[in-house]
Write a protein that holds these residues in place. Structure first.
Motif, PDB file in Angstrom:
ATOM      1  N   ALA A  44       0.768  -1.275   0.060  1.00 57.33           N
ATOM      2  CA  ALA A  44       0.081  -0.264  -0.075  1.00 57.33           C
ATOM      3  C   ALA A  44       0.974   0.967   0.154  1.00 57.33           C
ATOM      4  O   ALA A  44       1.698   1.444   0.960  1.00 57.33           O
ATOM      5  N   ARG A  45       0.644   2.022  -1.050  1.00 51.32           N
ATOM      6  CA  ARG A  45       1.786   3.439  -1.227  1.00 51.32           C
ATOM      7  C   ARG A  45       1.697   4.066  -0.024  1.00 51.32           C
ATOM      8  O   ARG A  45       2.660   4.645   0.473  1.00 51.32           O
ATOM      9  N   SER A  46       0.359   4.264   0.497  1.00 55.05           N
ATOM     10  CA  SER A  46       0.160   5.457   1.643  1.00 55.05           C
ATOM     11  C   SER A  46       0.904   4.960   2.846  1.00 55.05           C
ATOM     12  O   SER A  46       1.558   5.656   3.469  1.00 55.05           O
ATOM     13  N   ILE A  47       0.633   3.840   2.931  1.00 56.47           N
ATOM     14  CA  ILE A  47       1.359   3.124   4.145  1.00 56.47           C
ATOM     15  C   ILE A  47       2.891   3.030   3.968  1.00 56.47           C
ATOM     16  O   ILE A  47       3.793   3.381   4.829  1.00 56.47           O
ATOM     17  N   ASN A  48       3.457   2.885   2.751  1.00 59.56           N
ATOM     18  CA  ASN A  48       4.899   2.949   2.638  1.00 59.56           C
ATOM     19  C   ASN A  48       5.397   4.168   2.804  1.00 59.56           C
ATOM     20  O   ASN A  48       6.543   4.221   3.354  1.00 59.56           O
ATOM     21  N   GLU A  49       4.890   5.099   2.113  1.00 59.40           N
ATOM     22  CA  GLU A  49       5.343   6.287   2.252  1.00 59.40           C
ATOM     23  C   GLU A  49       5.691   6.982   3.539  1.00 59.40           C
ATOM     24  O   GLU A  49       6.325   7.645   4.177  1.00 59.40           O
ATOM     25  N   ALA A  50       4.337   6.842   4.449  1.00 58.62           N
ATOM     26  CA  ALA A  50       4.220   7.237   5.790  1.00 58.62           C
ATOM     27  C   ALA A  50       5.176   6.644   6.630  1.00 58.62           C
ATOM     28  O   ALA A  50       5.937   7.414   7.451  1.00 58.62           O
ATOM     29  N   VAL A  51       5.286   5.438   6.867  1.00 56.81           N
ATOM     30  CA  VAL A  51       6.269   4.698   7.681  1.00 56.81           C
ATOM     31  C   VAL A  51       7.543   4.910   7.382  1.00 56.81           C
ATOM     32  O   VAL A  51       8.454   5.263   8.132  1.00 56.81           O
ATOM     33  N   SER A  52       7.936   4.816   6.107  1.00 61.23           N
ATOM     34  CA  SER A  52       9.453   4.833   5.569  1.00 61.23           C
ATOM     35  C   SER A  52       9.841   6.530   5.835  1.00 61.23           C
ATOM     36  O   SER A  52      11.020   6.838   6.190  1.00 61.23           O
ATOM     37  N   GLY A  53       8.738   7.445   5.786  1.00 63.89           N
ATOM     38  CA  GLY A  53       9.155   8.931   5.929  1.00 63.89           C
ATOM     39  C   GLY A  53       9.449   9.192   7.429  1.00 63.89           C
ATOM     40  O   GLY A  53      10.265   9.994   7.454  1.00 63.89           O
ATOM     41  N   ALA A  54       8.964   8.417   8.096  1.00 63.84           N
ATOM     42  CA  ALA A  54       9.279   8.377   9.543  1.00 63.84           C
ATOM     43  C   ALA A  54      10.329   7.362  10.311  1.00 63.84           C
ATOM     44  O   ALA A  54      10.556   7.346  11.215  1.00 63.84           O
ATOM     45  N   ALA A  55      11.135   7.083   9.169  1.00 60.41           N
ATOM     46  CA  ALA A  55      12.443   6.239   9.609  1.00 60.41           C
ATOM     47  C   ALA A  55      13.262   7.000  10.697  1.00 60.41           C
ATOM     48  O   ALA A  55      13.698   6.110  11.465  1.00 60.41           O
TER      49      ALA A  55
ATOM     50  N   LEU B 173      11.684   6.709  14.161  1.00 59.05           N
ATOM     51  CA  LEU B 173      11.601   5.481  14.510  1.00 59.05           C
ATOM     52  C   LEU B 173      12.824   5.226  15.137  1.00 59.05           C
ATOM     53  O   LEU B 173      13.141   4.534  16.283  1.00 59.05           O
ATOM     54  N   ALA B 174      13.893   5.478  14.379  1.00 58.83           N
ATOM     55  CA  ALA B 174      15.423   5.200  14.809  1.00 58.83           C
ATOM     56  C   ALA B 174      15.677   5.857  15.948  1.00 58.83           C
ATOM     57  O   ALA B 174      16.341   5.209  16.918  1.00 58.83           O
ATOM     58  N   ASP B 175      15.457   7.101  16.134  1.00 56.16           N
ATOM     59  CA  ASP B 175      15.655   7.848  17.207  1.00 56.16           C
ATOM     60  C   ASP B 175      15.204   7.326  18.435  1.00 56.16           C
ATOM     61  O   ASP B 175      15.657   7.469  19.663  1.00 56.16           O
ATOM     62  N   ALA B 176      13.846   6.684  18.364  1.00 58.09           N
ATOM     63  CA  ALA B 176      13.203   5.819  19.605  1.00 58.09           C
ATOM     64  C   ALA B 176      13.598   4.634  19.745  1.00 58.09           C
ATOM     65  O   ALA B 176      13.283   3.955  20.787  1.00 58.09           O
ATOM     66  N   GLY B 177      14.584   4.194  19.000  1.00 57.54           N
ATOM     67  CA  GLY B 177      15.072   2.734  19.112  1.00 57.54           C
ATOM     68  C   GLY B 177      14.328   1.558  18.725  1.00 57.54           C
ATOM     69  O   GLY B 177      14.246   0.661  19.370  1.00 57.54           O
ATOM     70  N   ILE B 178      13.189   2.030  17.776  1.00 60.85           N
ATOM     71  CA  ILE B 178      12.452   1.023  17.415  1.00 60.85           C
ATOM     72  C   ILE B 178      12.895   0.298  16.084  1.00 60.85           C
ATOM     73  O   ILE B 178      13.365   0.880  15.017  1.00 60.85           O
ATOM     74  N   GLY B 179      12.803  -1.037  15.875  1.00 58.56           N
ATOM     75  CA  GLY B 179      13.233  -1.801  14.802  1.00 58.56           C
ATOM     76  C   GLY B 179      11.750  -1.862  13.952  1.00 58.56           C
ATOM     77  O   GLY B 179      10.839  -1.936  14.694  1.00 58.56           O
ATOM     78  N   VAL B 180      12.179  -2.027  12.653  1.00 55.55           N
ATOM     79  CA  VAL B 180      10.708  -2.198  11.784  1.00 55.55           C
ATOM     80  C   VAL B 180      11.170  -3.430  10.754  1.00 55.55           C
ATOM     81  O   VAL B 180      12.146  -3.406  10.205  1.00 55.55           O
ATOM     82  N   LEU B 181      10.216  -3.955  10.526  1.00 56.92           N
ATOM     83  CA  LEU B 181       9.845  -5.074   9.538  1.00 56.92           C
ATOM     84  C   LEU B 181       8.782  -4.766   8.557  1.00 56.92           C
ATOM     85  O   LEU B 181       7.683  -4.524   8.945  1.00 56.92           O
ATOM     86  N   HIS B 182       8.997  -4.089   7.367  1.00 61.07           N
ATOM     87  CA  HIS B 182       8.169  -3.502   6.456  1.00 61.07           C
ATOM     88  C   HIS B 182       8.024  -4.293   5.135  1.00 61.07           C
ATOM     89  O   HIS B 182       8.970  -4.183   4.332  1.00 61.07           O
ATOM     90  N   ALA B 183       7.023  -4.864   5.007  1.00 63.10           N
ATOM     91  CA  ALA B 183       6.660  -5.547   3.864  1.00 63.10           C
ATOM     92  C   ALA B 183       5.807  -4.801   2.764  1.00 63.10           C
ATOM     93  O   ALA B 183       4.798  -4.066   3.035  1.00 63.10           O
ATOM     94  N   HIS B 184       6.722  -4.159   1.884  1.00 62.42           N
ATOM     95  CA  HIS B 184       6.203  -3.049   0.825  1.00 62.42           C
ATOM     96  C   HIS B 184       5.515  -3.606  -0.351  1.00 62.42           C
ATOM     97  O   HIS B 184       4.937  -2.704  -1.138  1.00 62.42           O
ATOM     98  N   GLY B 185       5.537  -4.852  -0.783  1.00 59.98           N
ATOM     99  CA  GLY B 185       4.528  -5.434  -1.857  1.00 59.98           C
ATOM    100  C   GLY B 185       5.638  -5.534  -2.934  1.00 59.98           C
ATOM    101  O   GLY B 185       6.648  -4.819  -3.117  1.00 59.98           O
ATOM    102  N   PRO B 186       5.477  -6.827  -3.727  1.00 54.98           N
ATOM    103  CA  PRO B 186       6.342  -7.216  -4.681  1.00 54.98           C
ATOM    104  C   PRO B 186       6.367  -6.222  -5.740  1.00 54.98           C
ATOM    105  O   PRO B 186       7.379  -6.236  -6.534  1.00 54.98           O
ATOM    106  N   LYS B 187       5.425  -5.231  -5.903  1.00 54.95           N
ATOM    107  CA  LYS B 187       5.453  -4.486  -7.391  1.00 54.95           C
ATOM    108  C   LYS B 187       6.092  -3.244  -6.792  1.00 54.95           C
ATOM    109  O   LYS B 187       6.254  -2.204  -7.760  1.00 54.95           O
ATOM    110  N   ASN B 188       6.217  -3.015  -5.529  1.00 53.12           N
ATOM    111  CA  ASN B 188       6.915  -1.555  -4.976  1.00 53.12           C
ATOM    112  C   ASN B 188       8.195  -1.750  -4.578  1.00 53.12           C
ATOM    113  O   ASN B 188       8.833  -2.804  -4.279  1.00 53.12           O
ATOM    114  N   THR B 189       9.196  -0.580  -4.486  1.00 51.62           N
ATOM    115  CA  THR B 189      10.278  -0.621  -3.985  1.00 51.62           C
ATOM    116  C   THR B 189      10.284   0.532  -2.917  1.00 51.62           C
ATOM    117  O   THR B 189       9.461   1.266  -2.645  1.00 51.62           O
ATOM    118  N   LEU B 190      11.412   0.225  -1.884  1.00 55.52           N
ATOM    119  CA  LEU B 190      11.299   0.927  -0.706  1.00 55.52           C
ATOM    120  C   LEU B 190      12.714   1.342  -0.440  1.00 55.52           C
ATOM    121  O   LEU B 190      13.361   0.256  -0.273  1.00 55.52           O
TER     122      LEU B 190
END
Length: 374
Positions: free
Chosen positions: A213-224, A227-244
């Motif tokens: 989902a593009r909206s989810i991909n953009e919002a979460v990756s945009g807050a990388a 997320l990093a500053d808060a010490g949070i790890g992320v596992l993000h499945a962006h979809g086989p037709k998308n790149t991240l």
């Protein structure tokens, strides 16, 4: 060729039944169908199970991977609004029903189980008056195919109360045993090693359905950074037709982008919180494993995804964010504080325990086998 009526008589006499499942197109239709197939096999190891699908759906990959034969039929797209395609629909239905009827005859079908969508409609019409039909509806608002199929079905199973189909019996959504028996704490270390995640950091799982989902991909990756500053790890499945492309931050927990999650059980075990769509199957799985959620309903359709999320939100196990409101700032201001609050996460996880129907697969399987016997 085998007569399907004779096949039903064999099933009534105790012979091995042949169950045809129709649930192609998206993972939301296919996975419940395969969970049902697995449950039938556990109850009747001698049962023959055949899946119906089309050449363009995910079933061409998912069904063979689970070890079931797949019969391809012409798809029948069901437009939500009047379009020129609607005028050509009767001809497409006629051809698909003919091909489906040939399949049912050839395999000796004793029962047809439909899960909605453009594979189920021709299956219902082909089976009508010939082979018993069982309908399963995952959403509170039934789709066109299941509205048609329910009119002449032997049994109608639904996921939630209040679904307006005749004779509806509430059973829940059939889920894989790897999900309903998942021990998240026991698998946590293995799961994080599998994905290359930090073993100790609070971790957010992100996915937007099987295609991303593009909206989810953009919002979460945009807050990388947040997320990093808060010490949070992320596992993000962006979809086989998308790149991240995600910026890396030294000394921060890993942000791991993947096209697709082959092992959802390990993905759930690795996570403390999930941000995802709220398709019926996803909402059921997330609740079944006790994972706190931030649901972002798909902003199209008839609003069923918001309805799917409502029980978990009402129970205090999930938050709901409209797709239009999901931005980098929303992730930073709402999601980051949640994932970092261990006490709140624990309370939301406890609220999810007991929700749903963990035995839905076997309950539906017994309904199907009973229908085959009749």
């Amino acid at each position: 060729m085998t007569d399907p009526v004779a096949g039903t008589e064999r099933a009534a006499a105790g012979a091995a039944p042949t169950v045809v499942v129709a649930g192609g197109g998206t993972a939301g239709h296919i996975e419940p169908a395969l969970a049902l197939a697995d449950a039938v096999r556990r109850i009747r190891p001698d049962a023959k199970i055949v899946a119906l699908g089309t050449a363009r759906g995910l079933e061409t990959t998912l069904v063979p991977e689970r070890g079931y034969p797949l019969e391809l039929i012409p798809p029948v797209p069901l437009p939500r609004k009047p379009t020129p395609e609607l005028l050509r629909l009767p001809l497409k239905i006629r051809e698909s029903v003919k091909r489906t009827r040939e399949v049912l005859t050839r395999v000796g079908a004793d029962v047809v189980v439909g899960f909605g969508g453009y594979v189920a409609l021709p299956a219902y019409l082909a089976a009508r008056g010939r082979v018993p039909i069982v309908v399963h509806e995952a959403n509170k608002t039934a789709g066109l195919a299941n509205k048609v199929g329910a009119r002449f079905a032997a049994r109608v199973a639904v996921a939630v109360p209040g679904t307006p189909l005749p004779g509806a019996e509430v059973v829940g959504i059939p889920l894989r045993r790897s999900i309903t028996t998942l021990d998240r704490p026991a698998l946590r270390a293995e799961a994080r090693r599998h994905f290359g995640l930090d073993p100790d950091a609070p971790t957010l799982l992100v996915f937007g359905g099987s295609q991303g989902a593009r909206s989810i991909n953009e919002a979460v990756s945009g807050a990388a950074k947040e997320l990093a500053d808060a010490g949070i790890g992320v596992l993000h499945a962006h979809g086989p037709k998308n790149t991240l492309v995600v910026q890396e931050f030294p000394d921060a927990p890993a942000y791991v982008p993947v096209p697709y999650l082959e092992r959802m059980d390990l993905a759930y075990a690795a996570a403390d919180v999930v941000l995802c769509r709220s398709g019926a199957m996803t909402a059921a799985e997330v609740s079944a494993v006790g994972l706190p959620a931030v649901f972002v309903p798909l902003p199209i359709g008839n609003g069923e995804q918001a309805l799917n999320a409502k029980p978990a939100v009402d129970a205090g196990a999930a938050l709901l964010v409209n797709d239009a409101d999901l931005t980098r700032a929303t992730v930073a201001d709402l999601v980051v504080p949640l994932v970092g609050d261990a006490d709140r996460v624990a309370k939301m996880s406890a609220a999810a325990v007991g929700m749903g129907h963990r035995e839905a697969d076997e309950v539906l399987a017994r309904m199907v086998l009973e229908a085959a016997g009749k």
